[in-house]
Each structure stands twice: as structure tokens, then as C-alpha cells.
Design an enzyme around this catalytic site. Structure first.
Site, PDB file in Angstrom:
ATOM      1  N   LYS A   1       5.459   1.777  11.058  1.00 45.03           N
ATOM      2  CA  LYS A   1       6.835   1.568  10.589  1.00 45.03           C
ATOM      3  C   LYS A   1       7.537   2.903  10.381  1.00 45.03           C
ATOM      4  O   LYS A   1       8.698   3.072  10.786  1.00 45.03           O
ATOM      5  CB  LYS A   1       6.828   0.752   9.294  1.00 45.03           C
ATOM      6  CG  LYS A   1       6.414  -0.694   9.475  1.00 45.03           C
ATOM      7  CD  LYS A   1       6.312  -1.402   8.127  1.00 45.03           C
ATOM      8  CE  LYS A   1       5.856  -2.840   8.276  1.00 45.03           C
ATOM      9  NZ  LYS A   1       5.759  -3.524   6.961  1.00 45.03           N
TER      10      LYS A   1
ATOM     11  N   SER B   1       5.915   1.472   4.640  1.00 40.29           N
ATOM     12  CA  SER B   1       4.923   0.905   3.742  1.00 40.29           C
ATOM     13  C   SER B   1       4.544  -0.495   4.205  1.00 40.29           C
ATOM     14  O   SER B   1       5.327  -1.172   4.866  1.00 40.29           O
ATOM     15  CB  SER B   1       5.462   0.855   2.300  1.00 40.29           C
ATOM     16  OG  SER B   1       4.448   0.472   1.387  1.00 40.29           O
ATOM     17  N   ASP B   2       3.336  -0.901   3.846  1.00 38.11           N
ATOM     18  CA  ASP B   2       2.890  -2.248   4.175  1.00 38.11           C
ATOM     19  C   ASP B   2       1.864  -2.690   3.139  1.00 38.11           C
ATOM     20  O   ASP B   2       1.147  -1.863   2.567  1.00 38.11           O
ATOM     21  CB  ASP B   2       2.270  -2.296   5.575  1.00 38.11           C
ATOM     22  CG  ASP B   2       2.092  -3.728   6.058  1.00 38.11           C
ATOM     23  OD1 ASP B   2       3.104  -4.329   6.473  1.00 38.11           O
ATOM     24  OD2 ASP B   2       0.968  -4.248   5.985  1.00 38.11           O
ATOM     25  N   GLN B   3       1.836  -3.997   2.905  1.00 39.23           N
ATOM     26  CA  GLN B   3       0.885  -4.543   1.941  1.00 39.23           C
ATOM     27  C   GLN B   3       0.192  -5.756   2.541  1.00 39.23           C
ATOM     28  O   GLN B   3       0.847  -6.629   3.116  1.00 39.23           O
ATOM     29  CB  GLN B   3       1.589  -4.952   0.646  1.00 39.23           C
ATOM     30  CG  GLN B   3       0.637  -5.478  -0.429  1.00 39.23           C
ATOM     31  CD  GLN B   3       1.373  -5.877  -1.691  1.00 39.23           C
ATOM     32  OE1 GLN B   3       1.991  -6.921  -1.746  1.00 39.23           O
ATOM     33  NE2 GLN B   3       1.315  -5.013  -2.705  1.00 39.23           N
TER      34      GLN B   3
ATOM     35  N   ALA C   1      -0.292   0.318   1.546  1.00 40.20           N
ATOM     36  CA  ALA C   1      -0.288   1.615   2.224  1.00 40.20           C
ATOM     37  C   ALA C   1       1.124   2.177   2.271  1.00 40.20           C
ATOM     38  O   ALA C   1       2.104   1.436   2.347  1.00 40.20           O
ATOM     39  CB  ALA C   1      -0.837   1.466   3.635  1.00 40.20           C
TER      40      ALA C   1
END
Length: 199
Positions: free
Chosen positions: A59, A75-77, A112
Site C-alpha cells: 500500500k 498499514s494493514d491489519q 503492520a
């Protein structure tokens, strides 16, 4: 000539998440928002933590390609239930199934964050895992919660910053905003490393 020193670079949040936007706003830094065009499909046998790290970096890189002089945050979850990734439920039925599976269990929310600046060649990515122990919820409790908060856009079907906190027994984390979607302690560390000035 424009000032291209690191501290003067534009900051861009590569996310459409209102939760991440609100969290980043706490830092009192001006920033723009851009939607990353990234396929979020997990790869075969990809562990939840690896998926979160890969997508956060993808991203940030995707948005940095459109804003090469900017410092970009991605960011990613991914909710991790015994090694299985749980995504955003999207609707009531799937949220009910998720919460039934998670009751009495410990779920690790793998959050992250990546910071990328194409112009300077800066690139960092880090992971802030949050261990969340869910209460042994009854079907009635799950139904009442979902009707009240409708957390269908949240990985794991619960908003800890809202009523979802009542579903939990414990939260373990060294970066408390990570559970909401953006680990600000790590984000600040990376932004400083990229040359931005924070309080």
C-alpha cells in the site's frame, strides 16, 4: 527552488480507513489521504503476520509511486486466530460467525505499518502484534453487540475503542493504538527516521 529537505516533505496516508485517519490526526501533522490500489488477496499458505506486512508495504509503495516526493504511510491489519487470517466480516451473518469462533479464544491482531519515500529511497516496515483474549460470549451477547455497534468494517468484528471493549478479557500490546488500526509508536519512530520532525 522548492524545499525538499526531509522535514518539509508532504505526508500522505495511503489508506481510506477513517480509523487510521483519526489516529494519524493525533500527531498534529498536516497530511493528505490517498487510496492504495492493491490486491489484498492472501497468497497460498501465507501466515497472517506475513500478509499484514506484505500489504502494508504494498500500500505504501503503491501510493508512493503516485507521490514520489512525499513520505507515505501504509498499514494493514489481519486478525489471526490460531494461524488463520480473519478479515473484515462485511455483514451481520459473517460477523456473528467470527465472534462465535473467537469466544473464549486469544486472537492476535497483526497490525503492520510501512513508511516509504521514493525520492529519498527510504523504506521501513514493522509489525505491532496485539494479543486479545475474548470472553466466553453467549449468542445473545454477540447479537446485542452486533446490533448496537455494527462493526462490519473491522477485522475480527469488534471495535475495542467502542462497545467492543465489553467483549474482551484482556489486551496485551506495546503499541496500544495498533488494535484500532495504526500503531502510532512505531509510526512516529519511522517518520522520525524518514526525516520528519515530530514533537
Amino acid at each position: 527552488m522548492p524545499d525538499l529537505s526531509p522535514s518539509s516533505r508532504k505526508l500522505v496516508l495511503g489508506s481510506t480507513s477513517r480509523y487510521r485517519r483519526e489516529l494519524l490526526g493525533r500527531l498534529n501533522l498536516p497530511f493528505d489521504v490517498a487510496a492504495p490500489d492493491v490486491d489484498e488477496t492472501p497468497q497460498a499458505a501465507e501466515a497472517p503476520r506475513d500478509l499484514a506486512l506484505r500489504l502494508a508495504l504494498a500500500k505504501a509503495r503503491a501510493v508512493a509511486a503516485q507521490h514520489p516526493d512525499a513520505v507515505v504511510i501504509g498499514s494493514d491489519q489481519v486478525a489471526d486466530l490460531a494461524g488463520e487470517p480473519l478479515g473484515k466480516p462485511g455483514d451481520h451473518q459473517r460477523a456473528t460467525l467470527q465472534l462465535r469462533r473467537m469466544r473464549g479464544q486469544t486472537v492476535v491482531f497483526q497490525t503492520a505499518v510501512a513508511v516509504v519515500c521514493q525520492a529519498s529511497g527510504f523504506e521501513q516496515v514493522d509489525l505491532a502484534p496485539v494479543r486479545v483474549r475474548f470472553r466466553d460470549l453467549s449468542d445473545a451477547e454477540i447479537e446485542r453487540y452486533l446490533r448496537a455497534e455494527q462493526p462490519y468494517d473491522c477485522a475480527g468484528s469488534a471495535k475495542s475503542e467502542g462497545l467492543g471493549i465489553a467483549l474482551l478479557d484482556a489486551i496485551e500490546s506495546d503499541d496500544p493504538t495498533a488494535l484500532i488500526g495504526l500503531p502510532l509508536i512505531r509510526t512516529c519512530r519511522m517518520l522520525r527516521a524518514a526525516g520528519l520532525v515530530l514533537p
